[in-house]
Enzyme design. Sequence first.
Site, short mmCIF file in Angstrom:
data_model
loop_
_atom_site.label_atom_id
_atom_site.label_comp_id
_atom_site.label_asym_id
_atom_site.label_seq_id
_atom_site.Cartn_x
_atom_site.Cartn_y
_atom_site.Cartn_z
N SER A 1 88.54 14.65 23.80
CA SER A 1 89.76 15.23 24.36
C SER A 1 90.84 14.17 24.48
O SER A 1 90.60 13.07 24.98
CB SER A 1 89.47 15.82 25.74
OG SER A 1 88.58 16.91 25.64
N GLU B 1 93.93 11.33 28.38
CA GLU B 1 92.52 11.09 28.67
C GLU B 1 92.02 9.98 27.76
O GLU B 1 91.22 9.15 28.17
CB GLU B 1 91.70 12.36 28.47
CG GLU B 1 90.24 12.17 28.84
CD GLU B 1 89.48 13.47 29.04
OE1 GLU B 1 88.25 13.46 28.85
OE2 GLU B 1 90.10 14.48 29.40
N ARG C 1 88.24 12.66 36.18
CA ARG C 1 88.44 11.68 35.11
C ARG C 1 89.10 10.40 35.64
O ARG C 1 89.94 9.79 34.98
CB ARG C 1 89.28 12.27 33.98
CG ARG C 1 88.72 13.53 33.36
CD ARG C 1 87.34 13.31 32.73
NE ARG C 1 86.88 14.56 32.14
CZ ARG C 1 86.14 15.47 32.79
NH1 ARG C 1 85.76 15.24 34.05
NH2 ARG C 1 85.76 16.57 32.21
#
Length: 307
Positions: free
Chosen positions: A228, A298, A176
């Site tokens: 998320s 995130e 990520r």
Amino acid sequence: MMDKRLVDELRAIAPVKTGEPLARHTTFGIGGPADVFVTVRNATELQRAVVISREFGAPVFILGAGSNILVGDGGVRGVVIDNQAKDVEVEEAGAGAIVRAESGTSFAALARQMARRGLAGIEWAAGIPGTLGGAVVYNAGAYGGQLSDVLRSARVLNGSNAPREMSLAELGLGYRTSAILRGECTGCVVLSAEMALTRGDAAALTARVAALDRERLAAQPRGRNSGSTFKNPPGDHAWRLIDAVGLRGHRIGNARISEKHANFFENLGGATAAEVYALMEEARRRVKEQFGIELENEVELVGEGFA
């Protein structure tokens, strides 16, 4: 107040609105106004809008599908560029194909389209609600796959307004993250990306997409959310930690941590960014106190209104 000359120059290349509420353009349904909101329709317009904005000294934020972000109640100063650059080219190559797509392309739609064509490598992305540009910046992944598995390069506009190709190695993709997200490519804006996909069975690939759809619907909540909220810490899952500290279903105002998946934060209707942010801080605090783990966002916090 935004310079009228800037607005006029942007209007010469693409549709422009002023004071546009960003709640209309995010999957959370939350967000204050953008000073200037310009909708570009191809990579050329995207590049020109960025360059013009920078020439006037205006801050620039590139808005993709509006997922994975929480826009502050105070909105966003400067220019928000609504990236609708969606051209896709597929070049057959040996046992697969080279796919070149502009950064505003829906990653999920592209994954489904390639599966139907019998091209494998991104079918896992059929439920990711973002754009290809966002997928490059965050190295999007799900169900054991990630973009770095198939990405060859990305064309970017750098902070000096020079377009260039960045190789996979230069993009520095990790879990990520990327060189762009880490600030190692200052001011870089993704214009397009190139992927290498392999030949597969169209029926099997579309069946795989359907199976993942069923799995996602069973595990993740519908409605207004940004996906998320926190990254998974090494060796664990953010949802498990949030659940373990007793926050599943916890609510502040009209924002709630989902009963179905504790790493999804929901807008029940009329929630503010401040309410969602307060929930995030509470989850972060409790997990840190109980487990000694610092949850990392995130979801990206964008704009004004965060303490």
